[in-house]
Design a protein around this motif. Structure first.
Motif, PDB file in Angstrom:
ATOM      1  N   ASN A   1     -33.295  17.612 -33.361  1.00 28.17           N
ATOM      2  CA  ASN A   1     -34.760  17.618 -31.907  1.00 28.17           C
ATOM      3  C   ASN A   1     -36.195  18.760 -33.134  1.00 28.17           C
ATOM      4  OD1 ASN A   1     -36.418  18.713 -30.655  1.00 28.17           O
ATOM      5  ND2 ASN A   1     -35.083  19.104 -28.785  1.00 28.17           N
TER       6      ASN A   1
ATOM      7  N   ALA B   1     -28.905  12.650 -28.444  1.00 27.31           N
ATOM      8  CA  ALA B   1     -30.088  12.137 -27.499  1.00 27.31           C
ATOM      9  C   ALA B   1     -30.963  11.286 -27.783  1.00 27.31           C
ATOM     10  CB  ALA B   1     -30.375  13.704 -26.875  1.00 27.31           C
ATOM     11  N   ARG B   2     -31.113  10.910 -29.087  1.00 29.29           N
ATOM     12  CA  ARG B   2     -31.737  10.622 -30.110  1.00 29.29           C
ATOM     13  C   ARG B   2     -31.055  10.040 -31.442  1.00 29.29           C
ATOM     14  NH1 ARG B   2     -34.103  15.088 -29.198  1.00 29.29           N
ATOM     15  NH2 ARG B   2     -36.628  14.817 -27.816  1.00 29.29           N
TER      16      ARG B   2
ATOM     17  N   SER C   1     -28.237   9.667 -18.264  1.00 29.93           N
ATOM     18  CA  SER C   1     -28.233   9.892 -19.900  1.00 29.93           C
ATOM     19  C   SER C   1     -26.348   9.232 -20.250  1.00 29.93           C
ATOM     20  CB  SER C   1     -27.866  11.671 -20.807  1.00 29.93           C
ATOM     21  OG  SER C   1     -28.820  11.574 -20.926  1.00 29.93           O
TER      22      SER C   1
ATOM     23  N   LYS D   1     -35.546   9.225 -22.737  1.00 32.74           N
ATOM     24  CA  LYS D   1     -36.194   9.936 -24.089  1.00 32.74           C
ATOM     25  C   LYS D   1     -36.926   8.932 -24.358  1.00 32.74           C
ATOM     26  CE  LYS D   1     -33.687  14.033 -24.463  1.00 32.74           C
ATOM     27  NZ  LYS D   1     -33.520  14.151 -23.238  1.00 32.74           N
TER      28      LYS D   1
ATOM     29  N   GLU E   1     -26.217  17.681 -33.885  1.00 33.70           N
ATOM     30  CA  GLU E   1     -27.339  16.759 -32.938  1.00 33.70           C
ATOM     31  C   GLU E   1     -28.315  16.030 -34.287  1.00 33.70           C
ATOM     32  OE1 GLU E   1     -29.049  19.721 -30.669  1.00 33.70           O
ATOM     33  OE2 GLU E   1     -31.395  18.673 -31.736  1.00 33.70           O
TER      34      GLU E   1
ATOM     35  N   THR F   1     -28.375  13.876 -17.146  1.00 36.63           N
ATOM     36  CA  THR F   1     -29.089  14.506 -17.637  1.00 36.63           C
ATOM     37  C   THR F   1     -28.054  14.604 -19.336  1.00 36.63           C
ATOM     38  OG1 THR F   1     -28.034  16.222 -17.239  1.00 36.63           O
ATOM     39  CG2 THR F   1     -30.423  15.846 -16.078  1.00 36.63           C
TER      40      THR F   1
ATOM     41  N   HIS G   1     -29.786  21.898 -30.113  1.00 43.17           N
ATOM     42  CA  HIS G   1     -30.488  22.176 -28.860  1.00 43.17           C
ATOM     43  C   HIS G   1     -29.186  22.472 -27.110  1.00 43.17           C
ATOM     44  CE1 HIS G   1     -31.441  20.374 -24.408  1.00 43.17           C
ATOM     45  NE2 HIS G   1     -32.541  20.154 -24.882  1.00 43.17           N
TER      46      HIS G   1
ATOM     47  N   SER H   1     -28.162  17.449 -20.762  1.00 45.48           N
ATOM     48  CA  SER H   1     -27.613  17.886 -20.713  1.00 45.48           C
ATOM     49  C   SER H   1     -26.543  18.414 -20.316  1.00 45.48           C
ATOM     50  CB  SER H   1     -28.163  19.231 -20.040  1.00 45.48           C
ATOM     51  OG  SER H   1     -29.538  19.744 -20.489  1.00 45.48           O
TER      52      SER H   1
HETATM   53  C1  LIG Z   1     -31.409  16.854 -28.468  1.00 44.03           C
HETATM   54  C2  LIG Z   1     -31.398  17.718 -27.125  1.00 44.03           C
HETATM   55  N1  LIG Z   1     -30.360  16.295 -26.412  1.00 44.03           N
HETATM   56  C3  LIG Z   1     -30.606  17.579 -25.294  1.00 44.03           C
HETATM   57  C4  LIG Z   1     -31.041  16.763 -24.421  1.00 44.03           C
HETATM   58  C5  LIG Z   1     -31.148  17.776 -22.876  1.00 44.03           C
HETATM   59  O1  LIG Z   1     -31.721  16.672 -22.514  1.00 44.03           O
HETATM   60  P1  LIG Z   1     -32.019  16.509 -20.479  1.00 44.03           P
HETATM   61  O2  LIG Z   1     -34.079  17.494 -20.576  1.00 44.03           O
HETATM   62  O3  LIG Z   1     -31.319  15.128 -20.142  1.00 44.03           O
HETATM   63  O4  LIG Z   1     -30.831  17.413 -20.159  1.00 44.03           O
HETATM   64  C6  LIG Z   1     -32.636  16.588 -24.814  1.00 44.03           C
HETATM   65  C7  LIG Z   1     -33.487  17.529 -24.029  1.00 44.03           C
HETATM   66  O5  LIG Z   1     -34.272  17.263 -24.665  1.00 44.03           O
HETATM   67  C8  LIG Z   1     -32.545  16.765 -26.869  1.00 44.03           C
HETATM   68  O6  LIG Z   1     -33.825  17.135 -27.305  1.00 44.03           O
END
Ligand SMILES: Cc1ncc(COP(=O)(O)O)c(C=O)c1O
Length: 350
Positions: A144, A175-176, A212, A204, A140, A61, A87, A63
């Motif tokens: 998000n 993540a993005r 990830s 995503k 970030e 993930t 996040h 996270s």
């Molecule tokens: C900016 C950002 N970082 C990290 C994550 C974490 O990803 P995961 O849901 O795979 O743990 C997300 C999930 O939406 C996110 O938007």
């Protein structure tokens, strides 16, 4: 005839396409805890090269990729600083404190936009025996909860220079990052050069079912392998999942521009009938955050009303509702969602 629900709660909702599933079935696999899965190795090498770093590690993930990344910078009693909407602070359930004994401080950031001067003012590179020392700044990109905000490269570079000069690390929650790259045209490696550790997600906008990566130099990735296993994230024949990621990089990266255009189109239509609810110029990527309060509703009320019209969004605090475009939402569904949102906000405003 039943009208399809347009699910814009998140870009994590995408389902793997038939072609992606076929790529998964055919993947060569091995035991990745022994470092023997060739498809995982290929994915790690590819993503490391894209970001201009030495190595990468496949993670279950985003996270976990973030939290292992932070653990490489900071340990118990040290701090990580970032903006108040990040996040890692808001949505990882206190993992930095729970697993690593890391404390955090933050500053208020408009749309999650990096504010270098404030970050540097908050940072305490060497707190000595009195103040907590800052080990790492987290950025970030895209942001998000900020609404898919793209961080300007010049600011990322300035932060990187100023922190490196005093021995403070930078972790990029990317993540993005793919969306930032497609929206800005900035090379992934240029973003990669602005951080010691970078997390990226395949699950995503790229549309993979899971996965990830954490990207860094080879020494850090060696340490990350230990932390991943320690946290229970050692995975076995996951080449099948890595194959989905490789497929996504080949086929779903450039098309992120379509998601961005659709989110912007929806923003423009909403702004036309309810100008205070969104400024379309701020919708840079696939995330549309509406200021429900500007139309006399709470974020939850707008989400509920939209759901009654068949459009699902995510209530983000008392005044905002988030709608995220992704692989499973085409032009037709975008038009439907746009009509529902515009109608709701027009009626309320009228
Ligand atoms: C900016 C950002 N970082 C990290 C994550 C974490 O990803 P995961 O849901 O795979 O743990 C997300 C999930 O939406 C996110 O938007």
């Amino acid at each position: 005839m039943t009208v399809p629900v347009v699910d814009l709660r998140s870009d994590t909702l995408t389902r793997p396409t038939r072609e992606m599933r076929a790529a998964m079935v055919d993947a060569e696999v091995g035991d990745d805890v022994y470092g023997e899965d060739p498809t995982v190795a290929a994915l790690e090498a590819r993503v490391a090269a894209l970001l201009g770093h030495e190595a990468a590690l496949f993670m279950p993930t985003g996270s976990m990729a973030n939290q292992v990344g932070l653990r490489l910078h900071a340990g118990p009693g040290q701090e990580v600083i970032t903006d108040h909407l990040a996040h890692v602070l808001r949505a990882e359930l206190g993992a930095a404190a729970a697993f690593s004994g890391i404390t955090t401080r933050s500053w208020v950031a408009d749309r999650g936009l990096l504010d270098v001067d404030t970050a540097l003012a908050v940072m305490v590179p060497d707190g000595g025996a009195y103040q907590v020392s800052t080990a790492c700044v987290v950025v970030e990109n895209t942001h998000n909860f900020g609404g898919g905000t793209v961080q300007p490269l010049a600011d990322l570079r300035r932060l990187r220079e100023a922190t490196a000069a005093v021995g403070v690390g930078v972790h990029l929650d990317g993540a993005r990052l793919w969306n930032a790259h497609v929206a800005s045209g900035v090379a992934l490696a240029d973003y990669g050069a602005c951080a010691d550790t970078v997390s990226v997600c395949l699950s995503k906008g790229l549309g993979a079912p899971v996965g990830s990566l954490l990207v860094a130099d080879a020494t850090r990735i060696g340490q990350a392998r230990v932390w991943r296993k320690r946290l229970g994230g050692g995975m076995r024949q996951v080449g099948m999942l890595a194959a989905a990621g490789l497929y996504a990089l080949d086929h779903h990266l450039d098309r992120l521009a379509d998601d961005h255009a659709r989110a912007r189109r929806a923003a423009e239509a909403v702004a036309l009938v309810a100008p205070g609810v969104v400024d379309p110029a701020t919708v840079e990527t696939n995330i549309l955050v509406l200021d429900a309060a500007a139309a006399g509703r709470t974020g939850a009320e707008l989400a509920t009303a939209a759901a009654e019209g068949g459009v699902l969004g995510y209530p983000m605090g008392p005044r905002h509702t988030r709608f995220v475009w992704h692989l499973d939402v085409d032009d037709e569904l975008t038009d439907r969602a746009t009509d529902v949102l515009a109608d709701l906000l027009r009626r309320r405003g009228a």
